[in-house]
Design a protein around this motif. Structure first.
Motif, short mmCIF file in Angstrom:
data_model
loop_
_atom_site.label_atom_id
_atom_site.label_comp_id
_atom_site.label_asym_id
_atom_site.label_seq_id
_atom_site.Cartn_x
_atom_site.Cartn_y
_atom_site.Cartn_z
N SER A 90 -65.99 38.15 -41.74
CA SER A 90 -64.64 38.01 -41.98
C SER A 90 -64.07 36.63 -41.85
O SER A 90 -63.07 36.34 -42.81
CB SER A 90 -64.13 38.61 -40.59
N ALA A 91 -64.71 35.53 -41.59
CA ALA A 91 -64.31 34.21 -41.57
C ALA A 91 -65.08 33.49 -42.96
O ALA A 91 -64.51 32.74 -43.51
CB ALA A 91 -64.69 33.42 -40.52
N ILE A 193 -64.68 26.77 -39.62
CA ILE A 193 -65.81 27.54 -40.17
C ILE A 193 -66.90 26.72 -40.70
O ILE A 193 -67.92 27.23 -40.55
CB ILE A 193 -65.29 28.55 -41.28
N LEU A 229 -65.37 36.09 -37.88
CA LEU A 229 -64.29 35.32 -37.05
C LEU A 229 -64.33 35.21 -35.69
O LEU A 229 -64.28 34.43 -34.93
CB LEU A 229 -63.04 35.77 -37.81
#
Ligand code: GDD
Length: 409
Positions: A90-91, A193, A229
């Motif tokens: 997701s990230a 990230i 994430l």
């Protein structure tokens, strides 16, 4: 300027959504007559200075092409589908497309999971986020203590709203406050990230050099560009005055199963009452069917005036509803044919299926149990007078006898 990113996942995700995700990507499954992803997208309309909306996923581009071009025209905001060559998490998915996302030099980036159902209080989140002054603000909601461990659970400071502690799907009870999958970030999220992925690379190199036994390391199978994430960003950054929470008191659901999608279809229909009442069927006039509560009927559907429909019914394109048909709490997908006096209650009827005269397709309506709503896959034929109760029927089946509590493979 502000941009919004909606994570749509890909074909390997959404498997709990079968058989409805066999030939339609889950994000395009209709809730209240609109594709699932349409609801967060239309919520983005209320964001001031919105420059672009990006959908990031690993479905084929062509699955989204038609929807993306029509919604761009309708909203007059560019909506683009960005395809990952493989899942980056997701990230990681967000990071992968950082240059495109930063094209307009946005000051803020909304990040939304496509499989959540809520009223997306995005402008309020933006205001709160600016007050807090952190890198990110997460929408949170209270759920029952028994269900909390299916989500990211958290502790937040009751005065400052700072995120103090975060655990993704914990095995033991942490808190009944959970992550809704709706966030706003400053562009600093990209450095956060990047740090995770650099850190992974360093560890991988170190392992290679020091020949540590790979099987003893828990992180070895994760590629360096795969960043989640929740576990990789939210957990380590909590308690560092970078992340804050904004609690919603309104409805919130996670849409992982067909049962919940029927519930969410009803929630969105109720929302239309407030935001877009013109989308709801009125049932006025002698030549239209009797309508009870919130109902969506696609303009191309043909509903016989002696039919009675609602509440929580949505009828998709080219459906034919015959005389005397009764529909309660259901989603009828494209090209379905419902013959005279058929009854559908607490069910989803798949594309091109047909129900014969006096047939019944129903369930007890427990959204959380596997057979709590009846689901007919694509092109299922229910012959006349046949009764289907609390069952899941896979595509292309012909039912000529009644069934109850069964999965028909
Ligand atoms: N593009 C892309 N690429 N999307 C992805 C990827 C990926 O590699 N992995 C997941 N997604 C999308 C999914 O489609 C979904 O919309 C969202 O990212 C989150 O999916 P998951 O990472 O599988 O998490 P989850 O849905 O089980 O739980 C998350 O959402 C809950 C709220 O619904 C977590 O953030 C929980 O903490 C949270 O409570």
């Amino acid at each position: 300027k502000v941009v919004a990113v909606i994570m749509v996942g890909g074909p390997t995700k959404g498997t709990r959504f079968r058989p409805l995700s066999f030939n339609t990507p889950k994000p395009l499954f209709p809730l209240a007559g609109q594709p699932m992803v349409h609801h967060p997208i239309s919520a983005c309309k209320r964001i001031p200075n919105l420059a672009q909306i990006f959908l990031i996923g690993f479905y084929d581009e062509k699955e989204f092409a038609l929807y993306v071009s029509s919604i761009s025209n309708e909203l007059r905001v560019p909506v683009r589908y960005l395809k990952e060559d493989k899942p980056h998490g997701s990230a990681g998915g967000l990071y992968h497309f950082r240059n495109l996302i930063m094209e307009d030099s946005p000051s803020h980036i909304f990040l939304l999971n496509c499989d959540v159902c809520c009223n997306f209080p995005l402008p309020d989140m933006l205001e709160a986020h600016k007050r807090y002054g952190g890198m990110g603000t997460m929408l949170v909601v209270k759920v029952s203590a028994e269900s909390a461990n299916q989500f990211g659970t958290l502790v937040s400071d009751p005065v400052t709203n700072e995120l103090l502690h975060y655990t993704e799907k914990p095995e033991t009870f942490v808190s009944d406050l959970i992550n809704c999958g709706v966030y706003i970030f400053t562009p600093d999220v990209f450095s956060a990230i990047e740090d995770v992925s650099n850190d992974r690379e360093d560890r991988a190199n170190l392992r290679r050099l020091s020949s540590i036994d790979i099987s003893t390391s828990t992180r070895t199978n994760i590629p360096t560009d795969f960043v989640r994430l929740d576990q990789d960003i939210l957990s380590p950054l909590s308690g560092k005055k970078q992340l804050y929470t904004y609690e919603t008191m309104d409805y919130w659901e996670q849409i992982k199963t067909p049962g919940i999608s029927l519930k969410c279809s009803g929630l969105y229909l109720a929302q239309f009452r407030l935001t877009s009442p013109h989308l709801l069927a009125s049932g006025d006039g002698t030549r239209s069917a009797t309508v009870v509560g919130d109902v969506f009927v696609h303009p191309s559907a043909k509903v016989h005036p002696t039919a009675k429909i609602g509440p929580n019914v949505s009828i998709s394109a080219n459906v034919r509803v015959g005389p005397g048909v009764r529909l309660i709490s259901c989603i009828i997908l494209d090209d379905v044919e419902l013959e005279d006096n058929a009854i559908v209650i607490n069910s989803i009827v798949g594309w091109k299926s047909s129900l014969g005269r006096w047939s019944r397709v129903q369930a007890d309506g427990d959204y959380n149990s596997k057979l709590g709503i009846t689901i007919l896959g694509e092109s299922v034929v229910v012959e006349q007078e046949v009764v289907v109760v609390n069952s899941i029927v896979l595509p292309n089946k012909i039912l000529n006898v009644s069934v109850q509590d069964e999965i028909i493979l």
